[in-house]
Design an enzyme around this catalytic site. Structure first.
Site, PDB file in Angstrom:
ATOM      1  CB  SER A 286      32.777  69.979  40.079  1.00 44.63           C
ATOM      2  OG  SER A 286      33.421  71.218  40.595  1.00 44.63           O
TER       3      SER A 286
ATOM      4  CB  CYS B  35      26.462  76.765  33.844  1.00 46.93           C
ATOM      5  SG  CYS B  35      27.640  76.217  35.196  1.00 46.93           S
TER       6      CYS B  35
END
Length: 376
Positions: free
Chosen positions: A197, A324
């Site tokens: 990412s 998350c």
């Protein structure tokens, strides 16, 4: 506010932001278009693909750009399942994998796949004895995060990959937390797929990538997808890809410098907690099996969420685990993997350092935590 939550996300580097703006305004063509303006975008795209592939140590023909690490995990797993090395429906994964992996596994389980989750040992490394015991004749896929995002332990991917190879099992590894923090090129040749990412390395959010070994003849998950050889649909975000590439170049150039910096910050922070050391449990592997910039710990009798809020009130941003999972009404996956009881899990906090974190910052944070605990 002193930011100590770099494992959740990082601020975009100013030079990277300039690259994003320049590409967005000057290379605005669709990279799939056949005219010259589209061709400029396509050339830039392929230059970025080659540079990132070199940094990771992979074949550029197997690198596909995604909207981030979560999508990369999902698509890479689906790609491997579309082309297994043998017949079977058994998957092995670590308990502490990212929520995007667990979400995919839950769906696969409902579709008839048999899922086995393996815990950590006492120092936060995958329990290799249980991992080996979990392998069956119909095991076709293993999923193991390279660096745990909540305690920073570095898993022995190369060693486990050899076991997978002998047993004809695909191995997917999420390198979101290791890419740009440690050299990932040693493990790249041994895995079937990887995910990474941009926003963990001072790049933009909403961009990442997946690598699938080009020798694997995967089938597209999305029918009719025309981008990235059918790996995913949607026009490519060239400005974000270019910005992520520059961010990756910059962070790799200072890899050794950052490692020394983070090792110093870690040791000074832990030393500052000396007055309450009898109440602290550090979850760490130590040595080369530990990423120094991530510290996972618990303080007996102090709930992590309350401590996080107190730190926030006093000017420090820390977390209670992966962003998350925040807001979910269950304990962080890493605490389950470590075998912590409910009370110990509630005490967990994560502190993570970045390039801008100073020695003064970590000493102040440590002293603040000591004061909070003693006051409580």
């Amino acid at each position: 506010m002193i930011y100590c939550d770099f494992a959740a996300t990082t601020p975009m580097d100013p030079e990277v932001a300039q690259v994003y703006t320049k590409v967005a305004t000057e290379y605005y063509g669709n990279s799939s278009s056949l005219h010259d303006i589209g061709g400029l975008s396509h050339s830039l795209l392929e230059n970025c693909r080659e540079e990132l592939a070199n940094l990771i140590g992979i074949d550029k023909s197997g690198l596909y750009f995604t909207s981030g690490g979560s999508e990369a995990n999902f698509l890479a797993i689906e790609a491997l399942l579309s082309s297994p090395k043998k017949e079977g429906k058994h998957i092995i994964a670590g308990i502490a994998e990212h929520s995007s992996v667990h979400g995919t596994l839950n769906r696969l389980n409902k579709s008839g796949y048999d899922i086995t989750l393996v815990p950590f040992n006492s120092v936060g490394l995958i329990d290799q004895e249980q991992l080996l015991h979990a392998i069956k004749s119909d095991t076709i896929l293993m999923i193991l995060q390279h660096v745990n995002s909540e305690i920073g332990t570095i898993q022995p991917i190369e060693e486990i990959a050899k076991v997978c190879n002998v047993n004809h099992i695909h191995l997917h590894s999420d390198i979101v937390q290791s890419f740009g923090k440690i050299d990932v090129t040693p493990i790249a040749p041994y895995v079937s797929s990887l995910s990474f990412s941009g926003h963990k390395i001072y790049g933009p959010k909403g961009i990442g990538g997946a690598y699938v070994d080009p020798r694997i003849k995967w089938e597209p998950f999305f029918p009719g997808a025309s981008h990235e050889k059918g790996f995913r649909p949607g026009t490519l975000n060239i400005p974000a890809i270019a910005a992520m590439t520059v961010a990756a170049q910059k962070i790799h150039a200072r890899l050794s410098e950052d490692t020394i910096h983070f090792q110093s910050l870690r040791s000074h922070f832990i030393e500052t907690l000396g007055p309450i050391k009898d109440r602290i449990k550090l979850y760490q592997a130590g040595g080369e099996s530990q990423l120094p910039s991530i510290i996972g710990l618990g303080i007996s009798g102090i709930q992590g969420q309350w401590l996080m809020l107190e730190c926030n009130r006093l000017g420090f941003a820390i977390s209670t685990g992966s962003a998350c999972q925040i807001g979910m009404q269950h304990q962080a996956k890493v605490t389950q993997a470590l075998g912590l009881n409910r009370e110990e899990a509630k005490e967990f906090i994560r502190i993570s350092f970045g390039q801008s974190t100073s020695l003064e910052d970590v000493v102040r944070l440590g002293k603040t935590i000591v004061t909070i605990v003693k006051t409580f």
